[in-house]
Each structure stands twice: as C-alpha cells, then as structure tokens.
Design a protein around this motif. Structure first.
Motif, PDB file in Angstrom:
ATOM      1  N   PRO A  32      -1.791  10.591 -22.076  1.00 63.20           N
ATOM      2  CA  PRO A  32      -1.212   9.238 -21.917  1.00 63.20           C
ATOM      3  C   PRO A  32      -0.475   9.059 -20.609  1.00 63.20           C
ATOM      4  O   PRO A  32      -0.382   7.941 -20.113  1.00 63.20           O
ATOM      5  CB  PRO A  32      -0.270   9.118 -23.123  1.00 63.20           C
ATOM      6  N   ASP A  33       0.042  10.154 -20.028  1.00 56.85           N
ATOM      7  CA  ASP A  33       0.749  10.007 -18.758  1.00 56.85           C
ATOM      8  C   ASP A  33      -0.217   9.611 -17.639  1.00 56.85           C
ATOM      9  O   ASP A  33       0.092   8.737 -16.820  1.00 56.85           O
ATOM     10  CB  ASP A  33       1.477  11.308 -18.417  1.00 56.85           C
ATOM     11  N   ILE A  34      -1.400  10.228 -17.616  1.00 54.02           N
ATOM     12  CA  ILE A  34      -2.384   9.878 -16.582  1.00 54.02           C
ATOM     13  C   ILE A  34      -2.922   8.469 -16.815  1.00 54.02           C
ATOM     14  O   ILE A  34      -3.104   7.692 -15.870  1.00 54.02           O
ATOM     15  CB  ILE A  34      -3.518  10.918 -16.560  1.00 54.02           C
ATOM     16  N   VAL A  35      -3.165   8.123 -18.075  1.00 59.49           N
ATOM     17  CA  VAL A  35      -3.668   6.780 -18.387  1.00 59.49           C
ATOM     18  C   VAL A  35      -2.664   5.726 -17.940  1.00 59.49           C
ATOM     19  O   VAL A  35      -3.025   4.717 -17.324  1.00 59.49           O
ATOM     20  CB  VAL A  35      -3.970   6.664 -19.895  1.00 59.49           C
ATOM     21  N   GLN A  36      -1.398   5.953 -18.225  1.00 64.24           N
ATOM     22  CA  GLN A  36      -0.369   4.985 -17.837  1.00 64.24           C
ATOM     23  C   GLN A  36      -0.275   4.853 -16.318  1.00 64.24           C
ATOM     24  O   GLN A  36      -0.168   3.747 -15.776  1.00 64.24           O
ATOM     25  CB  GLN A  36       0.983   5.426 -18.416  1.00 64.24           C
ATOM     26  N   PHE A  37      -0.325   5.984 -15.621  1.00 67.13           N
ATOM     27  CA  PHE A  37      -0.213   5.965 -14.159  1.00 67.13           C
ATOM     28  C   PHE A  37      -1.390   5.228 -13.521  1.00 67.13           C
ATOM     29  O   PHE A  37      -1.214   4.356 -12.658  1.00 67.13           O
ATOM     30  CB  PHE A  37      -0.135   7.411 -13.645  1.00 67.13           C
ATOM     31  N   VAL A  38      -2.616   5.562 -13.949  1.00 70.34           N
ATOM     32  CA  VAL A  38      -3.794   4.942 -13.359  1.00 70.34           C
ATOM     33  C   VAL A  38      -3.842   3.456 -13.704  1.00 70.34           C
ATOM     34  O   VAL A  38      -4.178   2.610 -12.860  1.00 70.34           O
ATOM     35  CB  VAL A  38      -5.066   5.665 -13.832  1.00 70.34           C
ATOM     36  N   HIS A  39      -3.482   3.115 -14.935  1.00 66.85           N
ATOM     37  CA  HIS A  39      -3.505   1.702 -15.332  1.00 66.85           C
ATOM     38  C   HIS A  39      -2.509   0.891 -14.511  1.00 66.85           C
ATOM     39  O   HIS A  39      -2.814  -0.215 -14.053  1.00 66.85           O
ATOM     40  CB  HIS A  39      -3.187   1.580 -16.823  1.00 66.85           C
ATOM     41  N   THR A  40      -1.318   1.433 -14.295  1.00 68.50           N
ATOM     42  CA  THR A  40      -0.307   0.717 -13.522  1.00 68.50           C
ATOM     43  C   THR A  40      -0.794   0.416 -12.115  1.00 68.50           C
ATOM     44  O   THR A  40      -0.587  -0.684 -11.588  1.00 68.50           O
ATOM     45  CB  THR A  40       0.986   1.551 -13.461  1.00 68.50           C
ATOM     46  N   ASN A  41      -1.467   1.390 -11.493  1.00 63.36           N
ATOM     47  CA  ASN A  41      -1.941   1.188 -10.131  1.00 63.36           C
ATOM     48  C   ASN A  41      -3.196   0.314 -10.072  1.00 63.36           C
ATOM     49  O   ASN A  41      -3.352  -0.485  -9.145  1.00 63.36           O
ATOM     50  CB  ASN A  41      -2.209   2.543  -9.471  1.00 63.36           C
ATOM     51  N   MET A  42      -4.073   0.442 -11.080  1.00 62.86           N
ATOM     52  CA  MET A  42      -5.268  -0.396 -11.088  1.00 62.86           C
ATOM     53  C   MET A  42      -4.915  -1.862 -11.291  1.00 62.86           C
ATOM     54  O   MET A  42      -5.542  -2.754 -10.703  1.00 62.86           O
ATOM     55  CB  MET A  42      -6.226   0.059 -12.200  1.00 62.86           C
ATOM     56  N   ALA A  43      -3.897  -2.115 -12.115  1.00 62.06           N
ATOM     57  CA  ALA A  43      -3.523  -3.504 -12.393  1.00 62.06           C
ATOM     58  C   ALA A  43      -2.983  -4.212 -11.155  1.00 62.06           C
ATOM     59  O   ALA A  43      -2.935  -5.444 -11.115  1.00 62.06           O
ATOM     60  CB  ALA A  43      -2.483  -3.541 -13.508  1.00 62.06           C
ATOM     61  N   LYS A  44      -2.571  -3.438 -10.151  1.00 65.10           N
ATOM     62  CA  LYS A  44      -2.050  -4.048  -8.922  1.00 65.10           C
ATOM     63  C   LYS A  44      -3.151  -4.474  -7.963  1.00 65.10           C
ATOM     64  O   LYS A  44      -2.876  -5.161  -6.976  1.00 65.10           O
ATOM     65  CB  LYS A  44      -1.120  -3.061  -8.213  1.00 65.10           C
ATOM     66  N   ASN A  45      -4.392  -4.064  -8.238  1.00 62.92           N
ATOM     67  CA  ASN A  45      -5.462  -4.277  -7.267  1.00 62.92           C
ATOM     68  C   ASN A  45      -6.149  -5.622  -7.393  1.00 62.92           C
ATOM     69  O   ASN A  45      -7.111  -5.890  -6.661  1.00 62.92           O
ATOM     70  CB  ASN A  45      -6.500  -3.153  -7.379  1.00 62.92           C
ATOM     71  N   ASN A  46      -5.723  -6.477  -8.327  1.00 59.06           N
ATOM     72  CA  ASN A  46      -6.295  -7.828  -8.389  1.00 59.06           C
ATOM     73  C   ASN A  46      -5.236  -8.889  -8.100  1.00 59.06           C
ATOM     74  O   ASN A  46      -5.379 -10.040  -8.487  1.00 59.06           O
ATOM     75  CB  ASN A  46      -6.944  -8.082  -9.754  1.00 59.06           C
ATOM     76  N   ARG A  47      -4.179  -8.475  -7.410  1.00 59.83           N
ATOM     77  CA  ARG A  47      -3.136  -9.438  -7.063  1.00 59.83           C
ATOM     78  C   ARG A  47      -3.506 -10.191  -5.791  1.00 59.83           C
ATOM     79  O   ARG A  47      -4.174  -9.651  -4.907  1.00 59.83           O
ATOM     80  CB  ARG A  47      -1.793  -8.722  -6.860  1.00 59.83           C
ATOM     81  N   GLN A  48      -3.044 -11.437  -5.686  1.00 61.72           N
ATOM     82  CA  GLN A  48      -3.218 -12.220  -4.485  1.00 61.72           C
ATOM     83  C   GLN A  48      -1.896 -12.246  -3.723  1.00 61.72           C
ATOM     84  O   GLN A  48      -0.821 -12.283  -4.323  1.00 61.72           O
ATOM     85  CB  GLN A  48      -3.649 -13.647  -4.821  1.00 61.72           C
ATOM     86  N   ALA A  49      -2.015 -12.249  -2.409  1.00 62.16           N
ATOM     87  CA  ALA A  49      -0.815 -12.258  -1.576  1.00 62.16           C
ATOM     88  C   ALA A  49      -0.103 -13.599  -1.712  1.00 62.16           C
ATOM     89  O   ALA A  49      -0.729 -14.649  -1.804  1.00 62.16           O
ATOM     90  CB  ALA A  49      -1.189 -11.995  -0.127  1.00 62.16           C
ATOM     91  N   TYR A  50       1.226 -13.540  -1.727  1.00 60.61           N
ATOM     92  CA  TYR A  50       2.022 -14.779  -1.736  1.00 60.61           C
ATOM     93  C   TYR A  50       3.200 -14.582  -0.787  1.00 60.61           C
ATOM     94  O   TYR A  50       3.638 -13.454  -0.529  1.00 60.61           O
ATOM     95  CB  TYR A  50       2.531 -15.119  -3.143  1.00 60.61           C
ATOM     96  N   ALA A  51       3.691 -15.664  -0.254  1.00 56.16           N
ATOM     97  CA  ALA A  51       4.841 -15.620   0.644  1.00 56.16           C
ATOM     98  C   ALA A  51       5.381 -17.040   0.798  1.00 56.16           C
ATOM     99  O   ALA A  51       4.652 -18.021   0.579  1.00 56.16           O
ATOM    100  CB  ALA A  51       4.466 -15.058   2.012  1.00 56.16           C
ATOM    101  N   VAL A  52       6.646 -17.135   1.150  1.00 57.62           N
ATOM    102  CA  VAL A  52       7.224 -18.441   1.435  1.00 57.62           C
ATOM    103  C   VAL A  52       6.793 -18.857   2.846  1.00 57.62           C
ATOM    104  O   VAL A  52       6.355 -18.040   3.660  1.00 57.62           O
ATOM    105  CB  VAL A  52       8.760 -18.398   1.336  1.00 57.62           C
ATOM    106  N   SER A  53       6.924 -20.119   3.132  1.00 57.27           N
ATOM    107  CA  SER A  53       6.586 -20.619   4.461  1.00 57.27           C
ATOM    108  C   SER A  53       7.485 -19.979   5.518  1.00 57.27           C
ATOM    109  O   SER A  53       8.692 -19.834   5.295  1.00 57.27           O
ATOM    110  CB  SER A  53       6.735 -22.134   4.498  1.00 57.27           C
ATOM    111  N   PRO A  54       6.928 -19.610   6.663  1.00 58.84           N
ATOM    112  CA  PRO A  54       7.774 -19.001   7.701  1.00 58.84           C
ATOM    113  C   PRO A  54       8.851 -19.946   8.224  1.00 58.84           C
ATOM    114  O   PRO A  54       9.860 -19.506   8.767  1.00 58.84           O
ATOM    115  CB  PRO A  54       6.780 -18.650   8.809  1.00 58.84           C
TER     116      PRO A  54
END
Length: 379
Positions: A32-54
C-alpha cells in the motif's frame, strides 16, 4: 512454484460456465505504501496550469513618498481630488493590491515516476482486487457476488445495451454496488459546482475487457461504473484515492491476457521480500531453535555495591588495616561515650544531694531574718 488456484467463470445469467487459472500477477505482494506514492504522483499529471494575471493589483500609478513624512514607505497613489489619492498600492497588505507571491504558470505541475515503481503499484492493485476482504473494506457491496475476482465469459464484451448491462450485473449480484454509487450522488461543496464538476459520487465496479465489441457503450452510462482495456490498466482506476481493493469484473479473455502481459513473456512480476512473513513461526521453528543458545530463564542477581566510607565490611575488602583502625576508633569512641555518661551521672548525684537540704535552709533563713516590732514587748 505451487499450482495457482482455479477461478470460476460465470455466464451472463449468473451460472457457472467453466474455470480458468488465476493469473500469476494476482499473487504479487501488496504494497500500500508504493500504491499510495505512485497514485499521488500520477494524479498530479493531469493538472492544468493556473496563475493570476501578471498585472493584477498593479494597474495604478503609485510611488513611495519616501522618508520624513511620518508615513509608511509603501507606494501611494498619486494625484488629488479623490479618496484614492494617497492610498497604499501594490503591496499584498493594501486594498486593491496584488497577492503575496503571485502564482506563475511555470510551477512544477507534473511528476516523473519510476517505471518499476509504477509497474509494482499496478501489480499490487491487481493482487488486492482478488482479496474479498480488501474489496469489502474499500466499501464495495459484494455480499451477493458469487466469487472474487468475478470473471464472466467473453460474451460480456458483445453487450451493446445499457438494459442488457443492468441485467448482467443483477444476475451476478453486482448491481447493488452500482445502486450504492447512484445513491451517493450529491452536489459538490465549493466552487467546483460552477466549474463543470457539479456532482460527486462513489466509485462502482470496474469492468475490464480485452476487445470492445460494444461493452463500452453498454456500461458507460451506469453511475459509478468505469471501463478499462486490459492492455491499458490504470492505477487511478484500480486504486482510486490510492486505496487498493477495487471491485473488478473481468471478461475471461481479459483475465487470461494477464498471463501474457505479466510474467516471463511480458512485464516482470515483483517478488516478496520474505517467502513467509510469519516471524513467530520462523523463530519458533526447529531449524532456528536448534542453533540458538538456550534461553536464560533466571536473571542473575547482583549484590548491591556497598560504600567503603560507610561500611566496614566493604572497607575490609579494600584495606583490612584501615578497617581495623576504624573499628578501634569506633570502640574508643564508644568507651569515651560511656565514660562521659558515668561522669555526668556522678556530677548529677552530687548536685542532687546538695539540693536535698536547700529547702530547709531557705525556710530557716526566712524565719531568722524576720524583724519584729521593737515596741511590741514594751521597750
């Protein structure tokens, strides 16, 4: 290697139609430790960049008044004739100013994951999906399911209607898990409800197939049900939230394909660090106990160390002459104490004998010291 157990294959009506061998990957170690680690990092790979206006919070002309005017050195809006002039600007503590550390689009959004770890995590999730206790612990309703893992014959992949898919799930006792997911549908808390993700619901069964002959169209509209091709197994589906034990419905072709995807012909299957994890049984085995020292049943009692400054016996072991001198000194001190007591007793007896007649002497002295009246007898 020992023979793997057989898994029952059920028809679409819920009757047993045959048997197949459990794939070797289903016996992989569950980490479960490896599953949790890999899942946490995989879930970050479909994020879109966001930022406030400069330029947010910076669309105003402002400069600091400098020192000497008894005000803070924050930039201030120039001009006059309005309440805005003279107000602080730009700073994160100012009204209408920019935020602290404005977010940028070049943040590190994605994560690289070791390929061996990723494969280990998928193998662990597959092995956990074959353990009924873990499937139930994850919250799936599998009380009426005849067997875990649930394998249906290959006609499952030819189902094309959602009504037929519901009949199949009802026949094998898996419809309760779909209804559980449907009943859990609720409006999302927070701003996500206005961002095209209005509803949330629990996960239902995962249907895994070998070839799509209509099974995608049949099952995709059922709430909580997800589909996946066996050639594209995804940890985000096999272990949602990083929690192993997803309820999987396999087609026989998909289950048999695991023997070619994993094993000697395909991806390597992780091995256990220990063949037998029962440490108590290992330690108490005849092989281990025969080479161990016998158990020390009674602890040896050690006498308390005595201080030679206060104990003559301890001093005699170190220096017998010093011990003899101390003993003679103690005898002399005792003799002096007895002699002093006798002398005090003698003095007290003398003082007591002197005090014996003191009261009579005082009375006589008072009697003879009285002066009478000189004229009492007529003189």
């Amino acid at each position: 290697m020992a023979a793997r157990p057989l898994v029952s294959v059920f028809s679409l009506t819920g009757e047993k139609a045959g048997e197949t061998t459990l794939p070797e990957v289903m016996t992989a170690p569950m980490r479960p430790d490896i599953v949790q680690f890999v899942h946490t990092n995989m879930a970050k790979n479909n994020r879109q960049a966001y930022a406030v206006s400069p330029w947010a919070g910076k669309n105003v002309s402002a400069h600091s008044w400098g020192t000497g005017r008894a005000v803070a050195r924050i930039p201030r809006v120039g001009g006059g004739g309005t309440s805005r002039s003279g107000q602080g600007a730009f700073g994160n503590m100012c009204r209408g100013g920019r935020m602290f550390a404005p977010t940028k689009t070049w943040r590190k959004w994605h994560r690289k994951i070791n390929g061996t770890q990723r494969r280990y995590a998928v193998a662990s999730a597959l092995a956990a999906s074959a353990v009924p206790a873990l499937v139930m612990a994850r919250g799936h309703k599998v009380d009426d399911v005849p067997e875990i893992p649930l394998v249906l014959d290959n006609t499952l992949e030819s189902a094309k209607k959602t009504s037929a898919a519901k009949d199949i799930l009802a026949a094998v006792g898996a419809l309760a898990d779909v209804e559980k997911a449907a009943d859990s549908k609720k409006i999302r808390a927070g701003k996500g409800k206005a961002r095209n993700r209005r509803y949330t619901l629990r996960r239902g069964p995962l249907v895994i197939y070998k070839s799509n002959d209509g099974v995608e169209q049949a099952f995709r509209n059922l709430p909580g049900v997800e589909l996946c091709c066996v050639d594209r197994l995804n940890l985000l589906q096999l272990a949602p939230g990083g929690h192993m034990g997803r309820f999987c419905i396999w087609s026989q072709a998909a289950l048999d394909a695991l023997n070619t995807i994993y094993g000697k012909e395909g991806k390597s299957i992780p091995e256990d660090l220990m063949a037998n994890a029962d440490l108590a049984r290992i330690i108490n085995s005849d092989e281990i106990q025969s080479v161990l020292n016998p158990a020390k049943r009674a602890n040896k009692k050690f006498l308390r160390k005595k201080n030679p400054l206060t104990s003559i016996k301890a001093l005699a072991k170190l220096d017998p002459y010093a011990a003899a001198a101390r003993e003679s000194e103690q005898r002399a001190e005792a003799a002096r104490k007895d002699q002093k007591a006798a002398l005090l007793k003698k003095k007290r007896d003398v003082s007591k004998s002197k005090k014996q007649y003191k009261a009579q002497g005082k009375a006589f002295y008072e009697q003879v010291s009285q002066q009478g009246d000189v004229c009492a007898d007529g003189f």
